[in-house]
Design a protein around this motif. Structure first.
Motif, PDB file in Angstrom:
ATOM      1  N   ILE A 160       0.805  -1.224   0.000  1.00  0.00           N
ATOM      2  CA  ILE A 160       0.000   0.000   0.000  1.00  0.00           C
ATOM      3  C   ILE A 160       0.839   1.275   0.000  1.00  0.00           C
ATOM      4  O   ILE A 160       0.358   2.329  -0.387  1.00  0.00           O
ATOM      5  CB  ILE A 160      -1.044   0.033   1.152  1.00  0.00           C
ATOM      6  CG1 ILE A 160      -0.388  -0.156   2.522  1.00  0.00           C
ATOM      7  CG2 ILE A 160      -2.147  -0.947   0.942  1.00  0.00           C
ATOM      8  CD1 ILE A 160      -1.376  -0.032   3.684  1.00  0.00           C
ATOM      9  N   CYS A 195      -6.960   3.314  10.898  1.00  0.00           N
ATOM     10  CA  CYS A 195      -5.785   3.055  10.059  1.00  0.00           C
ATOM     11  C   CYS A 195      -5.405   4.263   9.199  1.00  0.00           C
ATOM     12  O   CYS A 195      -6.258   4.860   8.544  1.00  0.00           O
ATOM     13  CB  CYS A 195      -6.059   1.853   9.156  1.00  0.00           C
ATOM     14  SG  CYS A 195      -4.736   1.506   8.001  1.00  0.00           S
ATOM     15  N   ILE A 196      -4.123   4.606   9.214  1.00  0.00           N
ATOM     16  CA  ILE A 196      -3.656   5.722   8.375  1.00  0.00           C
ATOM     17  C   ILE A 196      -2.869   5.208   7.160  1.00  0.00           C
ATOM     18  O   ILE A 196      -2.163   5.963   6.511  1.00  0.00           O
ATOM     19  CB  ILE A 196      -2.824   6.732   9.193  1.00  0.00           C
ATOM     20  CG1 ILE A 196      -1.606   6.060   9.856  1.00  0.00           C
ATOM     21  CG2 ILE A 196      -3.692   7.431  10.239  1.00  0.00           C
ATOM     22  CD1 ILE A 196      -0.634   7.051  10.512  1.00  0.00           C
ATOM     23  N   ARG A 197      -3.001   3.912   6.886  1.00  0.00           N
ATOM     24  CA  ARG A 197      -2.404   3.288   5.690  1.00  0.00           C
ATOM     25  C   ARG A 197      -0.906   3.566   5.583  1.00  0.00           C
ATOM     26  O   ARG A 197      -0.410   3.974   4.527  1.00  0.00           O
ATOM     27  CB  ARG A 197      -3.109   3.799   4.419  1.00  0.00           C
ATOM     28  CG  ARG A 197      -4.604   3.604   4.403  1.00  0.00           C
ATOM     29  CD  ARG A 197      -5.031   2.216   4.035  1.00  0.00           C
ATOM     30  NE  ARG A 197      -6.462   2.131   3.872  1.00  0.00           N
ATOM     31  CZ  ARG A 197      -7.314   1.668   4.797  1.00  0.00           C
ATOM     32  NH1 ARG A 197      -6.881   1.233   5.963  1.00  0.00           N
ATOM     33  NH2 ARG A 197      -8.610   1.619   4.559  1.00  0.00           N
ATOM     34  N   CYS A 198      -0.192   3.314   6.670  1.00  0.00           N
ATOM     35  CA  CYS A 198       1.252   3.523   6.647  1.00  0.00           C
ATOM     36  C   CYS A 198       1.983   2.301   6.109  1.00  0.00           C
ATOM     37  O   CYS A 198       3.140   2.385   5.700  1.00  0.00           O
ATOM     38  CB  CYS A 198       1.753   3.867   8.042  1.00  0.00           C
ATOM     39  SG  CYS A 198       1.704   2.468   9.183  1.00  0.00           S
ATOM     40  N   GLY A 199       1.351   1.142   6.182  1.00  0.00           N
ATOM     41  CA  GLY A 199       1.969  -0.083   5.659  1.00  0.00           C
ATOM     42  C   GLY A 199       2.928  -0.770   6.625  1.00  0.00           C
ATOM     43  O   GLY A 199       3.492  -1.819   6.289  1.00  0.00           O
ATOM     44  N   ALA A 200       3.117  -0.211   7.823  1.00  0.00           N
ATOM     45  CA  ALA A 200       4.108  -0.790   8.751  1.00  0.00           C
ATOM     46  C   ALA A 200       3.738  -2.214   9.173  1.00  0.00           C
ATOM     47  O   ALA A 200       4.611  -3.061   9.362  1.00  0.00           O
ATOM     48  CB  ALA A 200       4.261   0.108   9.978  1.00  0.00           C
ATOM     49  N   CYS A 201       2.443  -2.476   9.322  1.00  0.00           N
ATOM     50  CA  CYS A 201       2.048  -3.827   9.767  1.00  0.00           C
ATOM     51  C   CYS A 201       2.358  -4.873   8.695  1.00  0.00           C
ATOM     52  O   CYS A 201       2.603  -6.037   9.016  1.00  0.00           O
ATOM     53  CB  CYS A 201       0.574  -3.857  10.181  1.00  0.00           C
ATOM     54  SG  CYS A 201      -0.589  -3.373   8.908  1.00  0.00           S
ATOM     55  N   ILE A 204      -3.711  -5.590   8.158  1.00  0.00           N
ATOM     56  CA  ILE A 204      -4.888  -4.700   8.082  1.00  0.00           C
ATOM     57  C   ILE A 204      -5.825  -5.168   6.966  1.00  0.00           C
ATOM     58  O   ILE A 204      -7.054  -5.120   7.109  1.00  0.00           O
ATOM     59  CB  ILE A 204      -4.488  -3.204   7.913  1.00  0.00           C
ATOM     60  CG1 ILE A 204      -5.713  -2.287   7.980  1.00  0.00           C
ATOM     61  CG2 ILE A 204      -3.707  -2.959   6.637  1.00  0.00           C
ATOM     62  CD1 ILE A 204      -6.454  -2.269   9.276  1.00  0.00           C
ATOM     63  N   CYS A 228       1.962  -0.711  14.987  1.00  0.00           N
ATOM     64  CA  CYS A 228       0.932   0.199  14.453  1.00  0.00           C
ATOM     65  C   CYS A 228       0.977   1.575  15.130  1.00  0.00           C
ATOM     66  O   CYS A 228       0.915   1.667  16.347  1.00  0.00           O
ATOM     67  CB  CYS A 228      -0.455  -0.427  14.630  1.00  0.00           C
ATOM     68  SG  CYS A 228      -1.757   0.665  14.037  1.00  0.00           S
ATOM     69  N   PRO A 229       1.083   2.646  14.335  1.00  0.00           N
ATOM     70  CA  PRO A 229       1.217   3.986  14.926  1.00  0.00           C
ATOM     71  C   PRO A 229      -0.043   4.490  15.618  1.00  0.00           C
ATOM     72  O   PRO A 229       0.019   5.477  16.342  1.00  0.00           O
ATOM     73  CB  PRO A 229       1.565   4.865  13.715  1.00  0.00           C
ATOM     74  CG  PRO A 229       1.029   4.130  12.549  1.00  0.00           C
ATOM     75  CD  PRO A 229       1.173   2.679  12.869  1.00  0.00           C
ATOM     76  N   VAL A 230      -1.175   3.851  15.357  1.00  0.00           N
ATOM     77  CA  VAL A 230      -2.406   4.272  16.051  1.00  0.00           C
ATOM     78  C   VAL A 230      -2.919   3.140  16.956  1.00  0.00           C
ATOM     79  O   VAL A 230      -4.095   3.126  17.323  1.00  0.00           O
ATOM     80  CB  VAL A 230      -3.500   4.749  15.062  1.00  0.00           C
ATOM     81  CG1 VAL A 230      -3.222   6.156  14.583  1.00  0.00           C
ATOM     82  CG2 VAL A 230      -3.626   3.825  13.865  1.00  0.00           C
ATOM     83  N   ILE A 250      -3.749   0.042  16.718  1.00  0.00           N
ATOM     84  CA  ILE A 250      -4.905  -0.819  16.399  1.00  0.00           C
ATOM     85  C   ILE A 250      -4.557  -2.224  16.861  1.00  0.00           C
ATOM     86  O   ILE A 250      -3.472  -2.735  16.574  1.00  0.00           O
ATOM     87  CB  ILE A 250      -5.201  -0.817  14.880  1.00  0.00           C
ATOM     88  CG1 ILE A 250      -5.540   0.603  14.417  1.00  0.00           C
ATOM     89  CG2 ILE A 250      -6.357  -1.769  14.556  1.00  0.00           C
ATOM     90  CD1 ILE A 250      -5.697   0.734  12.911  1.00  0.00           C
ATOM     91  N   LEU A 282      -4.506  -5.205  16.109  1.00  0.00           N
ATOM     92  CA  LEU A 282      -4.730  -5.997  14.900  1.00  0.00           C
ATOM     93  C   LEU A 282      -4.875  -7.491  15.159  1.00  0.00           C
ATOM     94  O   LEU A 282      -5.754  -8.139  14.597  1.00  0.00           O
ATOM     95  CB  LEU A 282      -3.586  -5.745  13.907  1.00  0.00           C
ATOM     96  CG  LEU A 282      -3.661  -4.378  13.226  1.00  0.00           C
ATOM     97  CD1 LEU A 282      -2.294  -3.925  12.740  1.00  0.00           C
ATOM     98  CD2 LEU A 282      -4.638  -4.409  12.062  1.00  0.00           C
TER      99      LEU A 282
END
Ligand code: SF4
Length: 460
Positions: free
Chosen positions: A151, A311-317, A340, A371-373, A375, A377
């Motif tokens: 993403i 989710c801020i769609r950072c792709g880290a997960c 995600i 996850c920066p927020v 979540i 998961l």
């Protein structure tokens, strides 16, 4: 077994043994990991920062309708127009209407995962409108006729040699160009397209309710050009991208940059609040923001799954997931891959077709940790598994298997049933297909439960 699940298992089996794919993926993810570790040092207390970010997203999502309406009022006041799209078709129709009204034949587009979700490129091509990706990674994928692989980094799985070969085949340039030379080739092609395009389409990183604006963050300047060079700008996003205030960007911009690409901040960070004003020289004459639901309200309606909308769609997960690291992005067969993607895909699509993704997890919790927020998961994956069981979406043989298992464990007489080989055979018969043919299943002892536990040193 459902078609998507069968495809997923077959593709996973192929990918994990594809050593070339593994080498390229490992290389790219190692680089991402090193950059992230360096980037996160900018936060003196990352855990507290994440908690604050989660609280802001909680407030935003719990009051989603209020903030979205505030955004609409403020954006309209700035001269823009908000279009509400309940589903894919409404979003596509809205874009086609703008194209037809303006007799547009050529569009430049910057990175937008939502446009992948609604298959915008295929739709516009069918209507004889040219749409060109301007993000370099997306451009590479478009040239190759492939969907984005990740993403944040759409062509993460391609080496520089792969890209050079692709440009050679598709653009007729020498096959041994360096990354810098390849970038210049793309740049020269794209520059001309910006000048000719009637419409620019972009994604949105954050919707800003209080000022009626949108925030876009990028590294190449292509979103900036797509939004400002053509006379019409259409921005499209899912409704969950809302932030209450422009001031929240102080937190979310660096969080997204660090978790997305390991940077302190990305190179270009822009806020757009509408078309250009009478006394302004730059910017589009018309600006539209399309707010897409597309079953996100299903996530909103489920209190257990709602936090996936943070989710801020950072792709880290994706980068830390042991499953993603082995099977890569395309194998998921979804727009959103990785943890995600496994969480939200059953809600955004037919649950029966996508529930299997939640079982493709070791539940190690690495996704939740990064996850920066914040979540949760891996808990959400468990939540999906529970939903799948309650909705009878798992295979009949596994359901029968668990029923037998439960029955046996409730009766001592049955637990003392001998015959290890028969038990091993039965477990294989009932579970192998669902758990995967390569999984080594347990072999049962020939002893009864009583015999087995009697000689154990810790048995009472
Ligand atoms: S779930 Fe978290 S880590 Fe994964 S993409 Fe979204 S914000 Fe990033």
């Amino acid at each position: 077994m459902k078609r998507k699940q069968t495809e997923f298992l077959l593709a996973s089996g192929r990918k994990v043994f594809d050593l070339d794919h593994r080498k390229k993926l490992n290389f790219a993810l190692k680089q991402a990991d090193a950059a992230y570790k360096k980037g996160k040092q900018q936060f003196s207390d990352l855990e507290t920062t994440k908690k604050i970010a989660k609280n802001i997203k909680w407030q935003a999502i719990e009051n989603l309708h209020t903030y979205l309406e505030a955004f609409e009022t403020n954006f309209n006041r700035n001269g823009g127009r908000v279009i509400w799209a309940e589903d894919t078709q409404q979003a596509l129709d809205a874009i086609l209407n703008v194209c037809r009204k303006n007799e547009a034949k050529s569009i430049v587009k910057s990175k937008s995962i939502v446009t992948e979700e609604i298959h915008l490129n295929q739709f516009l091509t069918k209507h004889h409108i040219e749409i060109l990706e301007t993000d370099l990674g997306e451009y590479i994928q478009q040239l190759d006729g492939e969907a984005p692989y990740h993403i944040v980094a759409p062509s993460l799985h391609k080496s520089k040699e792969d890209v050079a070969q692709l440009f050679h085949e598709k653009l007729n340039v020498p096959p041994d160009l360096s990354p810098e030379e390849l970038t210049l080739v793309a740049r020269n092609i794209l520059r001309k397209k910006y000048a000719a395009a009637e419409i620019g389409i972009t994604g949105i990183n954050f919707i800003l309710a209080d000022i009626g604006g949108i925030a876009i963050t990028e590294n190449e300047g292509n979103a900036w050009l797509s939004a400002s060079a053509p006379k019409i700008h259409i921005a499209i996003t899912g409704i969950e991208k809302i932030l209450p205030s422009v001031h929240d960007l102080n937190l979310f911009w660096p969080l997204l940059a660090t978790h997305g690409s390991g940077q302190r901040t990305t190179v270009y960070n822009s806020i757009y609040t509408g078309p250009k004003k009478q006394d302004e020289t730059d910017g589009p004459e018309e600006m539209y923001v399309i707010l897409l639901d597309n079953r996100r309200s299903h996530l909103l309606a489920d209190p257990a799954a709602r936090e996936s909308l943070y989710c801020i769609r950072c792709g880290a997960c994706l980068n830390v997931c042991p499953v993603y690291k082995n099977i890569g992005g395309h194998t998921y067969g979804t727009t959103y891959s990785g943890p995600i993607g496994a969480v939200i895909s059953p809600y955004l699509n037919d649950a029966a077709e996508y529930q299997h993704l939640s079982f493709a997890s070791s539940l190690c919790g690495a996704c939740t940790e990064v996850c920066p927020v914040h979540i949760n998961l891996h808990n959400l994956l468990l939540n999906n598994r529970r939903n799948a069981v309650e909705q009878n979406l798992i295979s009949a043989s596994e359901q029968i298997g668990w029923k037998i298992w439960k029955k046996i464990n409730q009766h001592r007489l049955l637990m003392n049933w001998p015959g290890g080989a028969t038990k091993t055979f039965l477990v294989g018969k009932l579970f192998r297909q669902h758990w995967g043919i390569r999984r080594i299943l347990p072999e049962f002892t020939h002893k009864t439960f009583n015999q087995f536990t009697k000689n154990k040193p810790d048995s009472k």
